[in-house]
Scaffold this active site. Sequence first.
Site, PDB file in Angstrom:
ATOM      1  N   LYS A  94       0.745  -1.295   0.346  1.00 55.70           N
ATOM      2  CA  LYS A  94      -0.271  -0.266   0.067  1.00 55.70           C
ATOM      3  C   LYS A  94       0.846   1.557  -0.224  1.00 55.70           C
ATOM      4  O   LYS A  94       0.222   1.802  -0.436  1.00 55.70           O
ATOM      5  CB  LYS A  94      -0.928   0.180   1.259  1.00 55.70           C
ATOM      6  CG  LYS A  94      -0.547   0.292   2.594  1.00 55.70           C
ATOM      7  CD  LYS A  94      -1.341   0.063   3.311  1.00 55.70           C
ATOM      8  CE  LYS A  94      -1.091  -0.317   4.903  1.00 55.70           C
ATOM      9  NZ  LYS A  94      -1.986  -0.723   6.210  1.00 55.70           N
ATOM     10  N   ARG A 107     -10.149  -0.913  15.766  1.00 54.37           N
ATOM     11  CA  ARG A 107      -9.980  -0.679  14.451  1.00 54.37           C
ATOM     12  C   ARG A 107     -11.064  -1.432  13.620  1.00 54.37           C
ATOM     13  O   ARG A 107     -12.178  -1.544  14.548  1.00 54.37           O
ATOM     14  CB  ARG A 107      -9.000  -0.795  13.828  1.00 54.37           C
ATOM     15  CG  ARG A 107      -9.154   0.682  12.586  1.00 54.37           C
ATOM     16  CD  ARG A 107      -7.340   0.908  11.672  1.00 54.37           C
ATOM     17  NE  ARG A 107      -6.943   0.100  10.849  1.00 54.37           N
ATOM     18  CZ  ARG A 107      -6.297  -0.593  10.229  1.00 54.37           C
ATOM     19  NH1 ARG A 107      -4.989   0.820  10.243  1.00 54.37           N
ATOM     20  NH2 ARG A 107      -6.331  -1.384   9.452  1.00 54.37           N
TER      21      ARG A 107
HETATM   22  C1  LIG Z   1      -0.829  -1.370   6.717  1.00 55.83           C
HETATM   23  C2  LIG Z   1      -1.995  -2.914   7.097  1.00 55.83           C
HETATM   24  C3  LIG Z   1      -0.908  -3.787   7.073  1.00 55.83           C
HETATM   25  C4  LIG Z   1       0.721  -3.713   6.906  1.00 55.83           C
HETATM   26  O1  LIG Z   1       1.613  -2.889   8.152  1.00 55.83           O
HETATM   27  P1  LIG Z   1       2.910  -2.709   8.075  1.00 55.83           P
HETATM   28  O2  LIG Z   1       2.960  -2.217   9.343  1.00 55.83           O
HETATM   29  O3  LIG Z   1       3.386  -1.796   6.893  1.00 55.83           O
HETATM   30  O4  LIG Z   1       3.191  -3.556   7.926  1.00 55.83           O
HETATM   31  C5  LIG Z   1      -1.611  -5.357   6.929  1.00 55.83           C
HETATM   32  N1  LIG Z   1      -2.615  -5.342   7.556  1.00 55.83           N
HETATM   33  C6  LIG Z   1      -3.279  -4.195   8.059  1.00 55.83           C
HETATM   34  C7  LIG Z   1      -5.182  -4.349   8.038  1.00 55.83           C
HETATM   35  C8  LIG Z   1      -2.818  -3.495   7.075  1.00 55.83           C
HETATM   36  O5  LIG Z   1      -4.067  -1.943   7.233  1.00 55.83           O
END
Ligand SMILES: *Cc1c(COP(=O)(O)O)cnc(C)c1O
Length: 390
Positions: free
Chosen positions: A36, A131
């Site tokens: 992302k 969340r």
């Molecule tokens: C962004 C995200 C991740 C990855 O998180 P990092 O801290 O970049 O490893 C994993 N799961 C969800 C649901 C996320 O939104």
Amino acid sequence: MTAPRLDIDLDKIQHNARTLVERLAMHGIAVIGVTKATLGSPEIAGALLRAGVSGLGDSRIENLEAMRRAGIRAQMTLIRSPMASQAARVVATADVSFNTELDVIAKLASAAQEAGTAHSIVLMIELGDLREGVMPGDLEAIVRAILRFPNIVLRGIGTNLACRSGVSPDARNMGELSALAGSIEATFGLELDVVSGGNSANLQWALGSADTGRINDLRLGESILLGCEPLHRRPIDGLFTDAVALVGEVIESKIKPSRPWGEIAQTAFGEPSRATDHSRIAQSILALGRQDVDPAGLCAPPGIEIRDASSDHMVIDTGDCHTPVGAEIAFQLTYGALVRAMTSPFVTKALVKSRSRPSKTPPTQPSDRRRRACFGKPFGILNPAASQDL
Ligand SMILES: *Cc1c(COP(=O)(O)O)cnc(C)c1O
């Protein structure tokens, strides 16, 4: 080379991903490479896949679609709950999506039926970070409802911690997730392929636990791209913290008084400029601003201090460093700043050749805190380096 730009070292990203994939494999945990922060870059996706991730995950359907269009063949997971309005796009592009709402799953089921395919889902469970996720007490009823939908396959369960409230993954909440997996399987006589424990914040728990229970999947973004764990933002041993750098170009370089003169009111962005006690400073302006990056998420190289930033100008105190017009300065970024820079149309993304061998241990970090965050070969004042546009 044009600026501002992100210098991206694919070899270092691949090294980081492979190191984490190998370490977690020893605990029976597979890695989804989270893209992302990369705006669906097919080059970065390729580096993650070469490193052995089990699939790619992104929070935006647009990014997954971009990677599909670029010919990336991998299992793709939408890691944010789908918008009901995008159900057909989700089914068309994502193999799996993370879900918490029966109304959305119903839409996915009809879209999958219409497309003549099956869509897999991972049900997210709330374990305290507040969340996304269904409350554990509602799990059984929701699973019962999910199993009635046509064209929907319940692949597993998952949770997400340390995002909204900073709740750390630990033996207790991870144990609870494992126990919930076992109890769903026993109640419904099914097998869950995926028990997804979380994100980069889970690494300390996963790598430090003798028993990781049923957890067999983590989704990793920040730790791969920046080489840091997000709970305390400490570098992870053996990973590169300099795989990505933001480069800005100097457009003015002068000795100026450190104090403004005239009647002082608000600045362009409201906050007053920080006062300084030096009488005159070596001040440079970079053609870099809030339209390109979140300046608060930048870490300047040693000897250089960011003073203020507006939408298009960043004023830096360059101390004893010589930064003439045309010089380039490379900054380390936080994940938030990286996301902003990646999504800015003004920032060029450039692939750079590795400046050090990825198989070697990354540069050791000096002990002083500021330098620890900043020190590393690619950060500092650059010779416009040989790099190629993405
Ligand atoms: C962004 C995200 C991740 C990855 O998180 P990092 O801290 O970049 O490893 C994993 N799961 C969800 C649901 C996320 O939104």
